[in-house]
Write an enzyme that holds these catalytic residues in place. Structure first.
Site, PDB file in Angstrom:
ATOM      1  N   CYS A  80      42.281 -13.184 -15.606  1.00 38.63           N
ATOM      2  CA  CYS A  80      43.287 -13.822 -16.458  1.00 38.63           C
ATOM      3  C   CYS A  80      43.685 -12.908 -17.628  1.00 38.63           C
ATOM      4  O   CYS A  80      42.847 -12.556 -18.448  1.00 38.63           O
ATOM      5  CB  CYS A  80      42.697 -15.149 -16.950  1.00 38.63           C
ATOM      6  N   CYS A  94      43.247 -14.323 -21.193  1.00 39.48           N
ATOM      7  CA  CYS A  94      41.820 -14.408 -21.524  1.00 39.48           C
ATOM      8  C   CYS A  94      41.343 -13.088 -22.137  1.00 39.48           C
ATOM      9  O   CYS A  94      40.518 -13.077 -23.052  1.00 39.48           O
ATOM     10  CB  CYS A  94      40.987 -14.698 -20.276  1.00 39.48           C
TER      11      CYS A  94
END
Length: 101
Positions: free
Chosen positions: A24, A27
């Site tokens: 991600c 993230c």
């Protein structure tokens, strides 16, 4: 893992859980921001990163459908949750407002 997770969030100290995934992009952006939050607040908070791919049971228990999702716990209660990336000052403000520290 679940027992230790439950013990973790029962802490008197606020615990910010960062549900993330290695694949991600946002993230990866949030990681260094949370490090700054920890550097800023020090012992007043615990910040725990949980990989949703390795801990699917906990992620589904807390209905984490998107990453990153941050959930703030204190004494076993969920005080706040947000999906996406926030800046350091916003996260610190939320932690201080929502927790009794």
């Amino acid at each position: 893992m679940n027992n230790s997770f439950d013990n973790l969030i029962k802490s008197e100290k606020p615990v910010l859980i960062d549900f993330f995934a290695t694949w991600c992009g946002p993230c990866k952006v949030l990681g260094p921001i949370l490090k700054e939050v920890k550097d800023n607040l020090g012992d007043r908070i615990s910040i725990i990163k949980i990989d949703v791919d390795k801990n699917q049971q906990i992620a589904s228990q807390y209905q984490v459908r998107g990453v990153p999702t941050m959930i703030l716990f204190q004494e076993g209660k969920q005080l706040w949750r947000e999906s996406g990336v926030l800046d350091k000052n916003a996260i610190i403000k939320i932690i201080l407002e929502k927790s009794n520290k």
